[in-house]
Motif scaffolding. Structure first.
Motif, mmCIF file in Angstrom:
data_model
loop_
_atom_site.group_PDB
_atom_site.id
_atom_site.type_symbol
_atom_site.label_atom_id
_atom_site.label_comp_id
_atom_site.label_asym_id
_atom_site.label_seq_id
_atom_site.Cartn_x
_atom_site.Cartn_y
_atom_site.Cartn_z
ATOM 1 N N ALA A 68 0.827 -1.213 0.000
ATOM 2 C CA ALA A 68 0.000 0.000 0.000
ATOM 3 C C ALA A 68 0.857 1.258 0.000
ATOM 4 O O ALA A 68 0.579 2.209 -0.746
ATOM 5 C CB ALA A 68 -0.948 -0.005 1.206
ATOM 6 N N ARG A 69 1.903 1.267 0.812
ATOM 7 C CA ARG A 69 2.789 2.441 0.835
ATOM 8 C C ARG A 69 3.440 2.642 -0.529
ATOM 9 O O ARG A 69 3.517 3.765 -1.032
ATOM 10 C CB ARG A 69 3.855 2.294 1.919
ATOM 11 N N GLY A 70 3.900 1.574 -1.141
ATOM 12 C CA GLY A 70 4.510 1.673 -2.456
ATOM 13 C C GLY A 70 3.537 2.153 -3.517
ATOM 14 O O GLY A 70 3.877 2.974 -4.379
ATOM 15 N N ALA A 71 2.308 1.665 -3.452
ATOM 16 C CA ALA A 71 1.293 2.054 -4.428
ATOM 17 C C ALA A 71 0.912 3.526 -4.287
ATOM 18 O O ALA A 71 0.579 4.186 -5.273
ATOM 19 C CB ALA A 71 0.058 1.183 -4.273
ATOM 20 N N CYS A 72 0.973 4.042 -3.080
ATOM 21 C CA CYS A 72 0.586 5.432 -2.821
ATOM 22 C C CYS A 72 1.775 6.392 -2.896
ATOM 23 O O CYS A 72 1.612 7.581 -2.608
ATOM 24 C CB CYS A 72 -0.097 5.529 -1.457
ATOM 25 N N GLY A 73 2.933 5.876 -3.243
ATOM 26 C CA GLY A 73 4.096 6.735 -3.384
ATOM 27 C C GLY A 73 4.706 7.193 -2.078
ATOM 28 O O GLY A 73 5.440 8.160 -2.034
ATOM 29 N N GLU A 74 4.368 6.483 -1.002
ATOM 30 C CA GLU A 74 4.923 6.825 0.308
ATOM 31 C C GLU A 74 6.261 6.107 0.479
ATOM 32 O O GLU A 74 6.462 5.032 -0.064
ATOM 33 C CB GLU A 74 3.945 6.407 1.413
ATOM 34 N N PRO A 75 7.155 6.667 1.258
ATOM 35 C CA PRO A 75 8.430 5.994 1.484
ATOM 36 C C PRO A 75 8.238 4.636 2.147
ATOM 37 O O PRO A 75 7.407 4.479 3.040
ATOM 38 C CB PRO A 75 9.188 6.927 2.421
ATOM 39 N N LEU A 76 9.008 3.665 1.679
ATOM 40 C CA LEU A 76 8.937 2.321 2.265
ATOM 41 C C LEU A 76 9.831 2.309 3.425
ATOM 42 O O LEU A 76 10.179 2.024 4.279
ATOM 43 C CB LEU A 76 9.360 1.258 1.236
#
Length: 76
Positions: A68-76
């Motif tokens: 979800a973080r990756g899909a939303c462009g949030e830092p992993l």
């Protein structure tokens, strides 16, 4: 997944390539429908992994949060 072996990494890469080919064949479907179908399939795979004790519920939740973080462009 820094602890995976070279053979696991190679298998993952081969699976990604095969999935890329398959999703290209399905590109005529709306993206949301494709995402829903992939999500249903992923749920089945994760259920199997959990049933075989290959992943804990906690590991699955962490994995899904990472996706979800990756899909939303949030830092992993």
């Amino acid at each position: 997944m820094a602890t995976e072996s070279f053979s696991e990494a190679a298998a993952i890469e081969a699976c990604i390539e095969a999935l890329d080919e398959t999703t290209s064949l399905l590109s005529h479907h709306p993206p949301r429908a494709l995402a829903a179908a992939l999500a249903a399939h992923l749920q089945g795979l994760l259920t199997t992994l959990h049933a075989q004790n290959a992943c804990s519920a906690h590991e699955i939740r962490e994995w899904l949060e990472e996706i979800a973080r990756g899909a939303c462009g949030e830092p992993l």
